[in-house]
Design an enzyme around this catalytic site. Structure first.
Site, mmCIF file in Angstrom:
data_model
loop_
_atom_site.group_PDB
_atom_site.id
_atom_site.type_symbol
_atom_site.label_atom_id
_atom_site.label_comp_id
_atom_site.label_asym_id
_atom_site.label_seq_id
_atom_site.Cartn_x
_atom_site.Cartn_y
_atom_site.Cartn_z
ATOM 1 N N ILE A 15 0.837 -1.208 0.000
ATOM 2 C CA ILE A 15 0.000 0.000 0.000
ATOM 3 C C ILE A 15 0.870 1.255 0.000
ATOM 4 O O ILE A 15 0.575 2.226 -0.705
ATOM 5 C CB ILE A 15 -0.974 0.013 1.199
ATOM 6 C CG1 ILE A 15 -1.850 -1.253 1.204
ATOM 7 C CG2 ILE A 15 -1.855 1.263 1.157
ATOM 8 C CD1 ILE A 15 -2.710 -1.426 2.447
ATOM 9 N N ARG A 54 -3.243 1.351 11.448
ATOM 10 C CA ARG A 54 -3.984 0.912 12.627
ATOM 11 C C ARG A 54 -3.892 2.023 13.667
ATOM 12 O O ARG A 54 -2.839 2.672 13.788
ATOM 13 C CB ARG A 54 -3.365 -0.371 13.213
ATOM 14 C CG ARG A 54 -3.641 -1.623 12.401
ATOM 15 C CD ARG A 54 -5.083 -2.068 12.565
ATOM 16 N NE ARG A 54 -5.349 -3.340 11.924
ATOM 17 C CZ ARG A 54 -5.953 -3.489 10.749
ATOM 18 N NH1 ARG A 54 -6.339 -2.429 10.059
ATOM 19 N NH2 ARG A 54 -6.195 -4.687 10.252
ATOM 20 N N GLU A 90 -11.651 1.630 18.195
ATOM 21 C CA GLU A 90 -12.774 1.688 17.239
ATOM 22 C C GLU A 90 -13.926 0.800 17.703
ATOM 23 O O GLU A 90 -13.682 -0.275 18.241
ATOM 24 C CB GLU A 90 -12.285 1.205 15.874
ATOM 25 C CG GLU A 90 -11.229 2.128 15.298
ATOM 26 C CD GLU A 90 -10.620 1.600 14.014
ATOM 27 O OE1 GLU A 90 -11.160 0.625 13.437
ATOM 28 O OE2 GLU A 90 -9.605 2.146 13.596
ATOM 29 N N HIS A 99 -12.924 4.374 9.582
ATOM 30 C CA HIS A 99 -12.192 3.197 9.062
ATOM 31 C C HIS A 99 -12.793 2.698 7.733
ATOM 32 O O HIS A 99 -13.317 1.585 7.653
ATOM 33 C CB HIS A 99 -12.153 2.061 10.098
ATOM 34 C CG HIS A 99 -11.011 1.111 9.855
ATOM 35 N ND1 HIS A 99 -10.357 0.440 10.856
ATOM 36 C CD2 HIS A 99 -10.405 0.725 8.709
ATOM 37 C CE1 HIS A 99 -9.412 -0.320 10.345
ATOM 38 N NE2 HIS A 99 -9.416 -0.170 9.021
HETATM 39 O O1 A2R Z 1 9.918 -3.125 8.165
HETATM 40 P P1 A2R Z 1 9.887 -3.869 6.870
HETATM 41 O O2 A2R Z 1 11.157 -3.745 6.114
HETATM 42 O O3 A2R Z 1 9.369 -5.271 7.030
HETATM 43 O O4 A2R Z 1 8.783 -3.086 5.964
HETATM 44 C C1 A2R Z 1 7.401 -3.180 6.240
HETATM 45 C C2 A2R Z 1 6.881 -2.066 7.147
HETATM 46 N N1 A2R Z 1 6.987 -2.371 8.569
HETATM 47 C C3 A2R Z 1 7.584 -1.554 9.460
HETATM 48 N N2 A2R Z 1 8.191 -0.362 9.314
HETATM 49 C C4 A2R Z 1 8.726 0.207 10.423
HETATM 50 N N3 A2R Z 1 8.657 -0.347 11.648
HETATM 51 C C5 A2R Z 1 8.050 -1.534 11.844
HETATM 52 N N4 A2R Z 1 8.003 -2.069 13.065
HETATM 53 C C6 A2R Z 1 7.472 -2.193 10.720
HETATM 54 N N5 A2R Z 1 6.802 -3.371 10.543
HETATM 55 C C7 A2R Z 1 6.514 -3.454 9.226
HETATM 56 O O5 A2R Z 1 5.497 -1.932 6.798
HETATM 57 C C8 A2R Z 1 6.629 -2.906 4.955
HETATM 58 O O6 A2R Z 1 7.289 -1.946 4.175
HETATM 59 C C9 A2R Z 1 5.309 -2.333 5.444
HETATM 60 C C10 A2R Z 1 4.148 -3.315 5.366
HETATM 61 O O7 A2R Z 1 3.929 -3.636 4.033
HETATM 62 P P2 A2R Z 1 3.058 -4.897 3.563
HETATM 63 O O8 A2R Z 1 3.409 -6.078 4.401
HETATM 64 O O9 A2R Z 1 3.191 -4.996 2.085
HETATM 65 O O10 A2R Z 1 1.589 -4.526 3.983
HETATM 66 P P3 A2R Z 1 0.473 -3.714 3.153
HETATM 67 O O11 A2R Z 1 -0.256 -4.634 2.268
HETATM 68 O O12 A2R Z 1 1.086 -2.490 2.563
HETATM 69 O O13 A2R Z 1 -0.499 -3.317 4.346
HETATM 70 C C11 A2R Z 1 -0.040 -2.549 5.457
HETATM 71 C C12 A2R Z 1 -1.087 -2.378 6.517
HETATM 72 C C13 A2R Z 1 -1.899 -3.584 6.921
HETATM 73 O O14 A2R Z 1 -1.215 -4.461 7.750
HETATM 74 C C14 A2R Z 1 -3.088 -2.978 7.619
HETATM 75 O O15 A2R Z 1 -2.830 -2.744 8.972
HETATM 76 C C15 A2R Z 1 -3.233 -1.625 6.932
HETATM 77 O O16 A2R Z 1 -2.089 -1.504 6.075
HETATM 78 O O17 A2R Z 1 -4.407 -1.605 6.177
#
Ligand code: A2R
Length: 317
Positions: free
Chosen positions: A155, A231, A260, A278
């Site tokens: 996203i 979130r 929420e 949301h």
């Molecule tokens: O940290 P990385 O290199 O795994 O990158 C992921 C990043 N991410 C974080 N960045 C900073 N601190 C953290 N603790 C952390 N944990 C994860 O968030 C990656 O770039 C991004 C998540 O991307 P995707 O897994 O592709 O998820 P998507 O489909 O973009 O959805 C994101 C979220 C969902 O989980 C829902 O909560 C919301 O959007 O609708």
């Protein structure tokens, strides 16, 4: 079509948590006996359909001894302990990709609404002030801004793409640097200091809990805009309210909240916010695509034991 009692008895048992659309209901009812939370036999349930908000709580998961698949409606799955599910051999699925563009549009909608004071100006016209007082006060241009994206995944990248016509300079913070043509920051506060807008689009859960804290918001500053489409847990909501009240933070556009659907009155009373209930992925088109994937995951599992879109923790099952 008449379905015999014998055939009905053979259908696998699905537990439904939360609402589903009529189309999902029709497709699922043709393959499963659907049970609601108020009446089900835990030992019989092999599949669960749920959503990102309700998930499956730990006690329920532990009681479903024959559970094979938890199919979640939404990309975020922080309401399910996916590691525990994997340990129990349960596959958790979600709906990535099909909502990227919609959530990205919501982020842009919030950002543009903050910059161009859409709510204030709408009220200015409706209340008769335009006629009484003349032209509305000027707003800020959303062009040529430096935008920091917290979480540059599926996203986050769609958001960066959609910002191109506004000639935005893109910065990002993630745990690992990506091979992308944007400026990486390994420190969130440093990125907040260097950007005009901070857009949050990481997953929820412990690793991101309140990472947008008072220090980050003060670094973003009095002219800064915070957008949250991830979130509610990612932002320290109390600290945000204080920062918005005191002017340490300029504006906030929010689609997600800590508790929420409860949203604190203090937040609702602030004029420098745009608040949405949301609805990041909440269009008929995108919700239909998400619903189809939720059902396809379950039906494919019935057919051959696999699923289409497992969460990473369950990918090896
Ligand atoms: O940290 P990385 O290199 O795994 O990158 C992921 C990043 N991410 C974080 N960045 C900073 N601190 C953290 N603790 C952390 N944990 C994860 O968030 C990656 O770039 C991004 C998540 O991307 P995707 O897994 O592709 O998820 P998507 O489909 O973009 O959805 C994101 C979220 C969902 O989980 C829902 O909560 C919301 O959007 O609708």
């Amino acid at each position: 079509m008449v379905i015999s009692a014998r055939k009905l008895a053979k259908m696998p048992d699905l537990l439904q948590i939360g609402g589903i659309t009529d189309t999902m209901q029709e497709r699922l009812a043709a393959a499963f006996t659907i049970h609601q939370l108020d009446a089900f036999d835990a030992d019989k349930i092999t599949h669960v359909v749920t959503n990102g908000h309700d998930g499956v709580n730990p006690d329920l998961m532990a009681s479903l001894t024959n559970l094979k698949v938890i199919s979640g409606y939404g990309v975020g799955y922080d309401a399910v302990d996916a590691n525990e599910a994997a340990r129990r051999g349960i596959i958790v699925t979600h709906t990535p990709n099909v909502l990227n563009e919609e959530v990205a549009t919501t982020a842009l909608l919030l950002m543009l609404s903050c910059y161009r004071e859409v709510l204030r100006d709408d009220e200015y016209l409706r209340s008769g002030e335009w006629e009484a007082k003349g032209n509305a006060p000027l707003t800020r241009s959303a062009d040529n801004q430096t935008v920091g994206i917290l979480g540059l995944g599926r996203i986050g990248q769609a958001i960066a793409d959609k910002l191109a016509p506004w000639n935005a300079k893109i910065l990002y913070h993630t745990r690992t640097k990506k091979v992308l043509p944007y400026t990486y920051y390994d420190d969130l506060t440093a990125m907040a200091r260097d950007c005009d807008v901070l857009i949050c689009i990481t997953p929820g859960g412990p690793s991101t809990n309140k990472i947008v804290n008072a220090e980050v918001m003060e670094a973003l500053g009095p002219k800064g805009t915070l957008i949250n489409v991830s979130r509610g847990s990612v932002v320290d909501e109390m600290a945000m309210i204080e920062a918005l009240k005191s002017g340490k933070l300029g504006w906030a556009g929010l689609d997600v909240f800590e508790e929420e659907p409860k949203v604190s009155q203090a937040l609702r009373d602030l004029p420098n916010t745009v608040l949405l209930p949301h609805v990041g992925s909440g269009t008929m088109e995108t919700r239909a695509a998400m619903g189809a994937l939720v059902v396809d995951n379950l039906l494919q599992n019935l057919k051959d034991g696999t699923v289409i879109s497992p969460v990473p923790e369950c990918a090896g099952l």
